[in-house]
Design a protein around this motif. Structure first.
Motif: not given
Length: 337
Positions: A13-32
């Protein structure tokens, strides 16, 4: 480290911001979402995966975070910068994480356990494959006001927390209770989302219980008193009782006014006044009743029962016993004197 109850609710029920196997995409979104951080896959990068989701209400953000898969071997290492403006209370639900602060502490945290990351700490977290946690995010200013209240000082205190979890199994259960309430409000779409008063009360309660249940390491004050309060809470209750002694008050009411737990308020009154909150209330009411009886003795404006009921003594026999103990004679003697 004491275990906590399982995290309640459906994290989907949480809003998903990342569901990925890409390191750079994950780093960018979670860093933000959190703070800038280094992210490394310890193993075959093809086995890396991440899921991050969040939601909340004014004052609190609840997040879910998972790295890797329990069916694969790749572990994950993150090295965030200090959080700065907020704290995170992290509760592991699956797998294990090892949290370390360079040159200071290290602890291994498993399912049902918790740790706190304060705004000032540099740290790294080593995730086992498929480890998952939820985090409760609180603003630094809210927590530091709660620390000041708990330690009896007037200005916000720069709050630092040890990594070792709650101060006792009982404290861990207390934190689990408020954490469960937060999870239910967010995941069950409770009224805190739309009711600012409820959101503020729940946020302040969470901050106070965080301070009361976790291990403070705070310079310049007596941090050994974690879990108790001193004169700040006592002063609030004294002012309330002096102003509204004729109103009904329970221990829970007085503790809420003081912004501490009932037990902590009782401990503070014993320490500073050698009485209890309700004992202090009774003394103020007896004093006011004595003054009214002296007035009534001059002008006949009231009876003993009138005065007793006015000041919250519904049992006249008990009122007379308290009065005799305090003034050395029954209230009728004052009235007829």
């Amino acid at each position: 480290m004491a275990e906590l109850s399982a995290v309640p609710g459906d994290l989907s029920k949480l809003t998903t911001l990342v569901h990925s196997s890409d390191l750079e995409e994950t780093r960018e979104i979670i860093s933000h979402a959190y703070s800038p951080y280094q992210l490394d896959c310890l193993g075959d990068p093809r086995e890396f995966s991440a899921w991050y989701a969040e939601s909340g209400f004014p004052g609190i953000t609840l997040s879910g975070l998972r790295y890797g898969s329990p069916h694969l071997d790749a572990e994950t290492l993150i090295k965030p910068q200090p959080l700065g403006t907020y704290l995170l209370v992290c509760e592991v639900s699956h797998g294990w994480v090892t949290v370390s602060s360079p040159g200071r502490e290290e602890c291994c945290v498993g399912p049902g356990e918790t740790y706190v990351l304060d705004p000032y700490r540099s740290f790294q977290v080593h995730w086992s494959p498929g480890a998952q946690m939820t985090t409760v995010r609180l603003d630094r200013e809210t927590v530091e006001r709660a620390v000041a209240d708990a330690l009896g000082v007037d200005e916000p205190v720069r709050a630092r927390f040890a990594l070792g979890g709650a101060v006792s199994p009982q404290a861990a259960r207390t934190w689990a209770g408020i954490s469960g309430a937060v999870h239910r409000e967010v995941l069950g779409e409770g009224i805190a989302r739309t009711n600012p008063l409820v959101a503020t009360h729940l946020t302040q309660t969470a901050a106070a219980l965080l301070v009361g249940t976790q291990r403070l390491i705070t310079d310049g004050v007596d941090a050994r008193r974690t879990g108790t309060v001193s004169h700040a809470a006592v002063r609030r209750v004294m002012a309330l009782v002096e102003e509204r002694a004729d109103q009904p008050h329970t221990l829970a009411d007085l503790a809420a006014a003081a912004r501490v737990s009932p037990r902590a308020l009782q401990e503070a009154f014993r320490q500073h006044l050698d009485t209890t909150p309700l004992g202090y209330l009774r003394e103020i009411r007896l004093k006011r009743a004595h003054e009214d009886l002296l007035t009534a003795a001059r002008d006949g404006s009231a009876t003993v029962s009138d005065v007793a009921y006015r000041w919250g003594f519904s049992n006249l026999g008990r009122f007379a016993a308290y009065y005799r103990e305090r003034y050395g004679h029954p209230p009728s003697t004052t009235l007829n004197g």
